[in-house]
Design a protein around this motif. Structure first.
Motif, short mmCIF file in Angstrom:
data_model
loop_
_atom_site.label_atom_id
_atom_site.label_comp_id
_atom_site.label_asym_id
_atom_site.label_seq_id
_atom_site.Cartn_x
_atom_site.Cartn_y
_atom_site.Cartn_z
N TYR A 1 0.92 -1.13 0.03
CA TYR A 1 0.04 0.08 0.01
C TYR A 1 0.95 1.44 -0.02
CZ TYR A 1 -3.58 -3.50 1.39
OH TYR A 1 -4.53 -4.55 1.42
N ARG A 2 0.39 2.25 -0.94
CA ARG A 2 1.22 3.35 -0.95
C ARG A 2 0.46 4.49 -0.63
NH1 ARG A 2 4.27 5.57 -6.60
NH2 ARG A 2 5.33 3.39 -6.09
N SER A 3 1.01 5.64 0.00
CA SER A 3 0.30 6.62 0.75
C SER A 3 0.10 7.77 -0.24
CB SER A 3 1.21 7.16 1.87
OG SER A 3 2.19 8.09 1.65
N ARG A 4 -0.76 8.65 0.17
CA ARG A 4 -0.78 9.62 -0.84
C ARG A 4 0.56 10.50 -0.79
NH1 ARG A 4 -0.94 14.15 2.85
NH2 ARG A 4 -1.62 13.63 5.07
N ASP A 5 0.90 11.49 -1.88
CA ASP A 5 1.82 12.04 -2.03
C ASP A 5 2.07 13.07 -0.78
OD1 ASP A 5 4.41 13.23 -2.98
OD2 ASP A 5 3.18 14.60 -4.51
N LEU A 6 3.56 13.10 -0.26
CA LEU A 6 3.67 13.77 1.01
C LEU A 6 4.79 14.75 0.49
CD1 LEU A 6 3.86 10.96 3.49
CD2 LEU A 6 2.08 12.48 3.19
N ALA A 7 4.94 14.94 -0.78
CA ALA A 7 6.17 15.93 -1.05
C ALA A 7 5.77 17.60 -0.48
CB ALA A 7 6.21 15.96 -2.63
N GLU A 8 4.60 17.88 -0.52
CA GLU A 8 4.46 19.22 0.31
C GLU A 8 4.95 19.37 1.45
OE1 GLU A 8 2.84 22.81 -0.72
OE2 GLU A 8 2.93 21.14 -2.06
N SER A 9 5.09 18.47 2.36
CA SER A 9 5.55 18.30 3.79
C SER A 9 6.95 18.85 3.66
CB SER A 9 5.32 16.98 4.28
OG SER A 9 3.90 16.84 4.37
N PHE A 10 7.68 18.69 2.39
CA PHE A 10 9.05 18.86 2.75
C PHE A 10 9.53 20.02 2.23
CE2 PHE A 10 8.87 14.40 2.60
CZ PHE A 10 9.97 13.77 3.10
N LYS A 11 8.53 21.07 2.02
CA LYS A 11 8.79 22.41 1.84
C LYS A 11 9.18 23.28 3.03
CE LYS A 11 5.96 22.68 -2.45
NZ LYS A 11 4.88 23.39 -3.24
N THR A 12 8.93 22.62 4.18
CA THR A 12 8.99 23.29 5.32
C THR A 12 10.31 22.80 6.28
OG1 THR A 12 8.33 23.99 7.62
CG2 THR A 12 7.36 22.17 6.56
N THR A 13 11.08 23.21 6.71
CA THR A 13 12.31 22.55 7.54
C THR A 13 11.93 22.55 9.09
OG1 THR A 13 13.39 24.62 7.73
CG2 THR A 13 14.01 23.22 5.79
N ASP A 14 10.78 22.55 9.44
CA ASP A 14 10.51 22.43 10.75
C ASP A 14 9.91 20.90 11.14
OD1 ASP A 14 10.73 25.12 11.40
OD2 ASP A 14 8.46 25.56 10.72
N TRP A 15 9.96 20.69 12.31
CA TRP A 15 9.48 19.47 12.74
C TRP A 15 7.89 19.19 12.49
CZ3 TRP A 15 12.39 15.25 13.62
CH2 TRP A 15 13.39 15.44 14.06
N GLN A 16 7.53 18.09 12.25
CA GLN A 16 6.08 17.87 11.94
C GLN A 16 5.87 16.57 12.12
OE1 GLN A 16 5.19 18.27 7.59
NE2 GLN A 16 7.23 19.06 7.44
N ASP A 17 4.44 16.08 12.57
CA ASP A 17 3.91 15.03 12.56
C ASP A 17 3.21 14.68 11.40
OD1 ASP A 17 5.00 14.31 15.13
OD2 ASP A 17 3.38 15.24 16.28
#
Length: 905
Positions: free
Chosen positions: A273-289
């Motif tokens: 199973y492949r998740s939705r695309d998470l590339a947008e999350s890589f535009k920030t350098t902050d910690w995130q869940d």
């Protein structure tokens, strides 16, 4: 031809790296510590009645294998005795030569680990030698003849260890003071001893990590664009399906030129199973869940097409593997992700509470290298432990003893001018693998920076100029050395994939001579005899370590994969010199009509016609994708005056073949690869080493057409698994027995009773383990020995007596109906190797071993059926043989596993 031999080495190394968790064998053979058994599965061994008496005169063993064919990682010259060289390998410990490499012998007495990745000789006290093993640092004061483990240096202590890919020249002795020793570690620390390595002080440690996280590098790694990595079993087993609401992770990015980024999961039922695309999350350098729910995943279409019935959404409780997949990285792009934890969102935890569960982050490896492209991605990511750094090399100036240099993986080259009290980071690339200081002028330094090339400094590291040899730009430069007589005479070794090169310069790195060919010695290393070109020249395989003789700067030695290389003319010519440096992982020995046959992991099947004095390769004679891989067992059957030879094999290339039978009808001159009736896939469920290997082979002594073979592995959905297979036409076609023993997880345990061809025995390991018997040629099975839950072997004597080994050794004289414990030497060990005298079933030999890197094993003999045992371990260099075979024609006992040895009995 170069491509062929390189491919062979590449396949061998990939398997040995897996086997490093299996074997050291490093690597590959002796890793029972990693088998998923539970303490409850094993019957506790009772306290022995007595300690076996040692031989009145210690038994003397003679090495009778061949040289080369494996991975050598460390080399060092004696500073005052011409011709004396020390070498270390990844599975058989230390070697020594006194004639410039023409003849080697093993020097393992007292060595606590058999995988050596760094060796160093004390320049001031030249009989003092250090060996950095995976179990810690060892020291010898008599030229390697005897070793002593240095306290507190083990992997769970200071970790002053030698480790694959993390140690090049990590031990350095101050040339002016033998009491001062420096040690670099795989954890990035540098320690200093002022009492000859007895005690240590931490003098350098890497910068503290900014957070307790794992660093994933996607992109340029060792000159390969990559993107992906695996996590095994990320979901706690106690979590129930109905309590799983989602899965996620805590991370931060350093910015990513990505098209797509996905979290991919594999479930126990075979779904991907492949998740939705998470590339947008890589535009920030902050910690995130990031928390993903079922609707965020889609079932892989290719997987769904091959297997029906898979649910459209994943069951998070059944996730067995997770991976990160980066898509869209260009060949020169790179990004870094810091992964702190994996979270499982639950409605109820195992203790009844609600909330989230932090799942363990368990990685399958550390540096996977270049991988296969998938959907525009590039293989696997480089994974670093939290705060990870490595010190590959430490060097001390002979001119100014307080000058110390360290090569680190993260901070480049570091310098101390005050014997380690303080350190300065020099202006170099981040990954420094090796440095050499000119004995003539310690302002002159040469340093290797992996794929960033070779550099030179003439002002003790303040400034640097590139001096990478032409032709090495895309290579990984591993090691560099400078002549003791001339600062302009410098050498380096480099690798690209699994090809090696030597470069030599006589003018301080301005111009270079290149050599990647060596003259092979097919008499002393008989493997792959058909790969040579005119004059027996072959390509240098991956070079690991380089040494220059302090007495003659034209004398070089290269520790490398498969064939080591010596030069007596400054690298202009290279020749293989590894006679006696036995590094083979032998899985079976068979004697027949004055000949000895050896089945060997990675190397294939070899034969000796002179009692082990010399060997020749039967197969493969060159890389053959249908058979090159692991040889397991061999049977030789005379038919019509001609020897029929059969051997079980597991090829490396699973895309072409899985487990196969190799068969020769003409004594080994030609061979066929047989797979008819054998599984067309590799079993994975309930296996010893993560996949099913066809280790076992047994021939009916009364009917040479009937043979049995064993593959470990349970059935899986749509697949019939391993177990016992039978041939009734001499090995050309096979059928899986319709009924199988209670466990198919096995090692060598398969035998036919010579007194009754219908009586078979099968030894199994783990849950359902023990010894099984069939009285009807395999149609039905009965568990007959429950005393042992881990039976790795079984032997049936000529009179029908059965020997069942485990934590103890058991004997039955009524075909397994009743048993008597006959061993008194096995506490804390496992009996694996067994041999029974063909004319006297009361004369038995047994090897009691410690799995993994243990060196506490032994070999024992009884002549009265086990009432009294004699310790005949003697001076055998490797105390953990998996194979014992008695040759009645010569009255010799042969012991094999890592290496082959024999002794008169």
């Amino acid at each position: 031809m170069i491509k062929t031999s390189t491919s062979f080495s590449k396949r061998r190394l990939s398997l040995i790296q897996k086997a490093s968790c299996l074997c050291a064998i490093g690597s590959a053979l002796l890793a029972f510590a990693h088998l998923p058994l539970h303490a409850a599965d094993l019957t506790p061994a009772p306290v022995p009645a007595a300690t076996p008496a040692p031989s009145p005169t210690p038994t003397q063993w003679e090495a009778c294998g061949w040289g080369g064919g494996g991975c050598f990682w460390a080399v060092a010259f004696h500073p005052t005795k011409a011709g004396v060289i020390y070498m270390g390998g990844d599975v058989n410990g230390a070697y020594k030569t006194e004639d410039f490499g023409r003849q080697w012998r093993m020097i393992n007495n007292g060595l606590q680990g058999n995988s050596i990745y760094t060796m160093a000789v004390d320049p001031k006290s030249p009989e003092t030698v250090y060996a950095a093993t995976t179990q810690g640092l060892a020291k010898s004061s008599d030229g390697g003849e005897n070793w002593r483990a240095i306290p507190q240096t083990g992997p769970k202590q200071l970790r002053i260890t030698g480790e694959r890919g993390k140690s090049i020249h990590s031990i350095a002795v101050d040339p002016s003071n033998s009491s001062i020793v420096y040690a670099g570690t795989p954890t990035g620390n540098i320690y200093k001893s002022t009492d000859g390595a007895e005690t240590w002080k931490l003098v350098y440690q890497p910068l503290a990590a900014s957070e307790d996280a794992v660093k994933l590098q996607f992109g340029k790694v060792n000159n390969g664009a990559v993107g992906g990595m695996w996590i095994n079993n990320p979901v706690p087993v106690a979590i129930k399906s109905e309590d799983c609401a989602g899965i996620g992770f805590t991370f931060k990015s350093e910015g990513a030129p990505l098209q797509q980024f996905h979290f991919v999961m594999k479930t126990a039922d075979g779904g991907t199973y492949r998740s939705r695309d998470l590339a947008e999350s890589f535009k920030t350098t902050d910690w995130q869940d990031v928390v993903l729910k079922k609707e965020d995943f889609t079932l892989d279409a290719d997987v769904a097409a091959k297997k029906s019935g898979l649910p459209a959404s994943p069951d998070f409780s059944t996730v067995k593997q997770a991976s990160f997949l980066a898509i869209g990285l260009t060949e020169n792009a790179m990004t870094v992700v810091h992964l702190k934890r994996i979270l499982l969102a639950v409605t109820r935890t195992p203790d009844g509470k609600t909330g989230t569960v932090e799942a363990p982050i368990l990685f399958t490896g550390r540096d996977f290298g270049k991988g296969k492209k998938v959907d525009g991605s590039h293989g696997n990511a480089r994974v670093e432990e939290p705060g990870a750094s490595i010190v590959y090399t430490v060097a001390v100036s002979s001119k100014t003893p307080g000058t110390v240099l360290g090569c680190t993986s993260n901070n480049g080259l570091i310098l101390s001018d005050n014997a380690g009290e303080t350190w300065t980071k020099l202006p170099t690339p981040a990954r420094a693998t090796s440095v050499t200081i000119s004995p003539q002028d310690d302002n002159i330094l040469y340093a290797a920076f992996s794929t960033d090339g070779l550099m030179k400094s003439t002002d003790k590291g303040k400034t640097w100029v590139a001096c990478t040899p032409p032709g090495a730009e895309k290579h990984r430069i591993v090691d560099v050395a400078v002549s003791a007589a001339d600062s302009n005479e410098v050498y380096c070794i480099a690798t690209l994939d699994y090809k090696g090169k030597l470069f030599a310069s006589q003018d301080g790195g301005q111009t270079w001579m290149e050599n990647s060919r060596l003259k092979a010695n097919f008499r002393e290393n008989p493997t792959l005899p058909d790969v040579h070109e005119t004059g027996g020249m072959v390509g240098l395989h991956r070079a690991q370590n380089l040494a220059i003789s302090p007495l003659n700067s034209k004398h070089l030695y290269i520790a490398a994969d498969w064939r080591t290389a010596f030069s007596e003319d400054g690298g202009k010519t290279l020749e293989e010199r590894d006679r006696g440096a036995d590094i083979s992982c032998v899985s079976d020995i068979e004697f027949h009509k004055g000949r000895a046959y050896a089945a060997v992991m990675d190397e294939g099947l070899l034969m000796s016609e002179n009692d082990g004095k010399s060997w020749k390769q039967l197969w493969p004679r060159a890389y053959d994708q249908n058979v090159s891989g692991h040889g397991w067992q061999v049977a030789v059957i005379e038919a019509g005056g001609v020897d029929r030879i059969l051997s079980t094999f597991t090829p490396w290339n699973k895309k072409v073949k899985n487990n196969v039978m190799v068969l020769s009808e003409d004594g080994g001159k030609t061979y066929k690869v047989i797979e008819a009736g054998l599984p067309n896939y590799t079993p994975k469920a309930n296996t010893m080493w993560g996949q099913g290997y066809m280790r076992a082979l047994a021939a009916d002594p009364r009917n040479p057409k009937i043979l049995y073979a064993g593959i470990d592995g349970d059935p899986e959905p749509g697949k019939s698994g391993g177990g016992i297979f039978k041939s009734e036409d001499g090995g050309y076609t096979w059928k899986q027995l319709p009924n199988q023993p209670g466990s198919r997880r096995m090692f060598y345990g398969l035998a036919v009773d010579p007194t009754d061809s219908k009586r078979l025995y099968w030894g199994a390991v783990g849950p359902g383990g023990g010894l099984y018997r069939s009285e009807d040629a395999g149609n039905s099975w009965k568990l007959i020995c429950k005393q042992e839950a881990a039976v790795f072997n079984v032997v049936v004597a000529q009179d029908g007596s059965v020997y069942c080994p485990g934590k103890n050794l058991w004997r039955s004289t009524d075909h397994g109906n009743t048993w008597k414990k006959i061993s008194d030497f096995t506490v804390g060990k496992t009996v694996v190797g067994l041999a029974v005298h063909p004319g006297d079933s009361n004369t038995i030999w047994a090897s009691s071993i410690v799995w993994g890197e243990g060196t506490e094993g032994g070999i024992y003999k009884t002549t009265d059926g086990g009432e009294r045992w004699q310790d005949i371990t003697g001076d055998i260099p490797r105390r953990n043989p998996l194979i014992l075979r008695f040759n009645p024609a010569t009255s010799e006992l042969w012991a094999a596993g890592v290496g082959i040895y024999k002794t008169k009995q």
